[in-house]
Design a protein around this motif. Structure first.
Motif, mmCIF file in Angstrom:
data_model
loop_
_atom_site.group_PDB
_atom_site.id
_atom_site.type_symbol
_atom_site.label_atom_id
_atom_site.label_comp_id
_atom_site.label_asym_id
_atom_site.label_seq_id
_atom_site.Cartn_x
_atom_site.Cartn_y
_atom_site.Cartn_z
ATOM 1 N N ASP A 45 0.454 -1.506 -0.281
ATOM 2 C CA ASP A 45 -0.004 -0.230 0.083
ATOM 3 C C ASP A 45 0.431 1.385 0.142
ATOM 4 O OD1 ASP A 45 -1.835 2.096 0.686
ATOM 5 O OD2 ASP A 45 -2.628 0.975 2.108
ATOM 6 N N VAL A 46 0.720 1.477 -0.968
ATOM 7 C CA VAL A 46 2.450 2.478 -1.647
ATOM 8 C C VAL A 46 1.779 3.804 -0.719
ATOM 9 C CG1 VAL A 46 3.097 4.269 -3.316
ATOM 10 C CG2 VAL A 46 3.028 2.187 -3.869
ATOM 11 N N LYS A 47 0.561 4.570 -0.609
ATOM 12 C CA LYS A 47 -0.054 6.279 0.036
ATOM 13 C C LYS A 47 0.254 5.337 1.607
ATOM 14 C CE LYS A 47 -0.466 8.350 -3.630
ATOM 15 N NZ LYS A 47 0.566 8.782 -4.255
ATOM 16 N N ALA A 48 0.059 4.734 1.919
ATOM 17 C CA ALA A 48 0.326 4.780 3.527
ATOM 18 C C ALA A 48 1.500 3.945 3.875
ATOM 19 C CB ALA A 48 -0.525 2.668 3.672
ATOM 20 N N GLU A 49 2.571 3.546 3.047
ATOM 21 C CA GLU A 49 3.376 3.637 3.492
ATOM 22 C C GLU A 49 4.283 4.527 3.420
ATOM 23 O OE1 GLU A 49 4.975 0.608 5.222
ATOM 24 O OE2 GLU A 49 3.806 0.140 5.210
ATOM 25 N N GLN A 50 3.922 5.717 2.091
ATOM 26 C CA GLN A 50 4.268 7.094 2.228
ATOM 27 C C GLN A 50 4.387 7.779 3.861
ATOM 28 O OE1 GLN A 50 3.568 7.984 -1.643
ATOM 29 N NE2 GLN A 50 4.764 6.784 -2.240
ATOM 30 N N LYS A 51 2.924 7.404 3.758
ATOM 31 C CA LYS A 51 2.268 8.953 5.134
ATOM 32 C C LYS A 51 3.237 7.872 6.388
ATOM 33 C CE LYS A 51 -1.982 9.592 7.449
ATOM 34 N NZ LYS A 51 -1.412 9.960 8.472
ATOM 35 N N VAL A 52 3.486 7.006 6.715
ATOM 36 C CA VAL A 52 4.609 6.451 7.264
ATOM 37 C C VAL A 52 6.130 6.993 7.292
ATOM 38 C CG1 VAL A 52 5.320 4.033 8.808
ATOM 39 C CG2 VAL A 52 3.241 3.909 8.458
ATOM 40 N N PHE A 53 6.538 7.588 6.194
ATOM 41 C CA PHE A 53 7.637 7.363 6.070
ATOM 42 C C PHE A 53 8.264 9.237 6.718
ATOM 43 C CE2 PHE A 53 11.442 5.216 4.537
ATOM 44 C CZ PHE A 53 12.500 6.903 5.471
ATOM 45 N N GLU A 54 6.732 9.731 5.744
ATOM 46 C CA GLU A 54 6.835 10.886 6.406
ATOM 47 C C GLU A 54 5.896 11.787 7.232
ATOM 48 O OE1 GLU A 54 3.082 11.643 3.485
ATOM 49 O OE2 GLU A 54 3.912 12.448 1.719
ATOM 50 N N GLU A 55 6.322 10.619 8.222
ATOM 51 C CA GLU A 55 5.679 11.211 9.793
ATOM 52 C C GLU A 55 6.073 10.486 10.916
ATOM 53 O OE1 GLU A 55 1.526 8.934 10.558
ATOM 54 O OE2 GLU A 55 0.562 10.758 9.462
ATOM 55 N N ALA A 56 7.615 9.661 10.327
ATOM 56 C CA ALA A 56 8.978 9.236 10.988
ATOM 57 C C ALA A 56 9.700 10.621 10.615
ATOM 58 C CB ALA A 56 9.346 8.259 10.582
ATOM 59 N N ASP A 57 10.517 10.785 12.047
ATOM 60 C CA ASP A 57 11.693 11.087 11.884
ATOM 61 C C ASP A 57 12.606 10.305 11.636
ATOM 62 O OD1 ASP A 57 11.347 13.340 12.531
ATOM 63 O OD2 ASP A 57 10.491 13.010 14.669
ATOM 64 N N ARG A 58 12.966 9.225 12.602
ATOM 65 C CA ARG A 58 14.031 8.112 12.090
ATOM 66 C C ARG A 58 13.563 7.312 11.981
ATOM 67 N NH1 ARG A 58 18.231 6.161 16.619
ATOM 68 N NH2 ARG A 58 18.832 8.767 15.895
ATOM 69 N N MET A 59 13.657 6.457 10.092
ATOM 70 C CA MET A 59 13.099 4.875 10.181
ATOM 71 C C MET A 59 14.319 4.093 9.842
ATOM 72 S SD MET A 59 10.554 3.540 8.981
ATOM 73 C CE MET A 59 9.553 4.475 8.499
ATOM 74 N N VAL A 60 13.536 3.137 11.018
ATOM 75 C CA VAL A 60 14.170 1.788 11.078
ATOM 76 C C VAL A 60 14.337 0.558 9.505
ATOM 77 C CG1 VAL A 60 15.424 0.202 12.834
ATOM 78 C CG2 VAL A 60 15.036 2.370 13.233
ATOM 79 N N TRP A 61 15.169 -0.123 9.566
ATOM 80 C CA TRP A 61 15.013 -1.128 8.833
ATOM 81 C C TRP A 61 15.856 -2.508 9.033
ATOM 82 C CZ3 TRP A 61 16.537 2.008 3.317
ATOM 83 C CH2 TRP A 61 15.299 2.363 2.748
ATOM 84 N N GLU A 62 14.292 -3.692 9.505
ATOM 85 C CA GLU A 62 15.075 -3.942 10.137
ATOM 86 C C GLU A 62 15.218 -5.613 9.652
ATOM 87 O OE1 GLU A 62 14.815 -6.947 14.489
ATOM 88 O OE2 GLU A 62 13.821 -4.717 14.076
ATOM 89 N N PHE A 63 15.807 -6.483 9.594
ATOM 90 C CA PHE A 63 16.321 -7.648 8.342
ATOM 91 C C PHE A 63 17.465 -8.261 8.954
ATOM 92 C CE2 PHE A 63 18.112 -3.755 5.680
ATOM 93 C CZ PHE A 63 18.835 -4.865 5.547
ATOM 94 N N PRO A 64 17.492 -9.435 8.365
ATOM 95 C CA PRO A 64 18.545 -10.541 8.793
ATOM 96 C C PRO A 64 19.256 -10.381 7.074
ATOM 97 C CG PRO A 64 16.388 -11.891 7.818
ATOM 98 C CD PRO A 64 16.103 -10.382 8.813
ATOM 99 N N VAL A 65 20.427 -10.403 7.474
ATOM 100 C CA VAL A 65 21.072 -10.670 6.008
ATOM 101 C C VAL A 65 20.678 -12.255 5.494
ATOM 102 C CG1 VAL A 65 23.286 -10.556 4.801
ATOM 103 C CG2 VAL A 65 23.001 -8.666 6.329
#
Length: 179
Positions: A45-65
């Motif tokens: 859901d592109v628009k929902a994800e963009q909104k999450v990113f817009e509202e965050a000051d720091r986005m953390v991407w957590e994942f295993p390599v």
């Protein structure tokens, strides 16, 4: 500072280390979004994800390599969410000034110039640093748990504590272009 963690783990139920990191983060009050649970069909859901990113000051991407990179859903996410004209391009400033932090788990201890892989984790993450530059975000030094496949309980408890401290810090060092 609003910090949001997007977890990209295709087998979170079978994870020991990422589970401990996520639990510690949630217990400390951080919002953790399980992206594979949200988008099991890879239809973002592109628009929902963009909104999450817009509202965050720091986005953390957590994942295993996975194969010296992030799991597949992350790549689909980046292709879909970071649209030209919104995330980058002429007059696209939606993400400028925000911070980007990668939190990663690596199964083996064989990273580093003197080891089998020959590169440190942050060196193999140069594409993420390039993405951050394109987006206009500040790329912070990644949080790494190395040796996840053999970590003992005490080390894991310490890693989870260190993760929360790292997330809470407003003084995480940004990486320069060639660091």
């Amino acid at each position: 500072m609003k910090k949001v963690i997007n977890l990209f783990h295709p087998n979170f139920a079978g994870s020991r280390v990422n589970k401990a990191l996520v639990k510690a983060a949630e217990d400390a009050g951080f919002e953790v979004r399980d992206m594979y649970k949200l988008y099991p069909d890879f239809k973002i859901d592109v628009k929902a994800e963009q909104k999450v990113f817009e509202e965050a000051d720091r986005m953390v991407w957590e994942f295993p390599v996975y194969w010296y990179s992030a799991p597949a859903l992350f790549h689909q996410y980046a292709q879909d969410v970071f649209e030209y004209g919104w995330a980058y391009g002429h007059d696209a400033t939606a993400l400028h000034g925000k911070e980007l932090l990668i939190a990663t788990t690596v199964g083996a201890h064989n990273y580093g110039h003197d080891n089998f892989v020959k590169y440190d984790v942050h060196e193999i993450f140069r594409p993420f640093q390039a993405i951050s530059r394109l987006l206009g975000t500040t790329y912070l030094k990644p949080f790494e748990v190395i040796g996840a496949s053999t970590i003992d309980d005490d080390q894991l408890a310490q890693a989870a504590k260190d993760y929360v401290e790292y997330l809470n810090s407003d003084d995480v060092k940004p990486l320069g272009d060639y660091e």
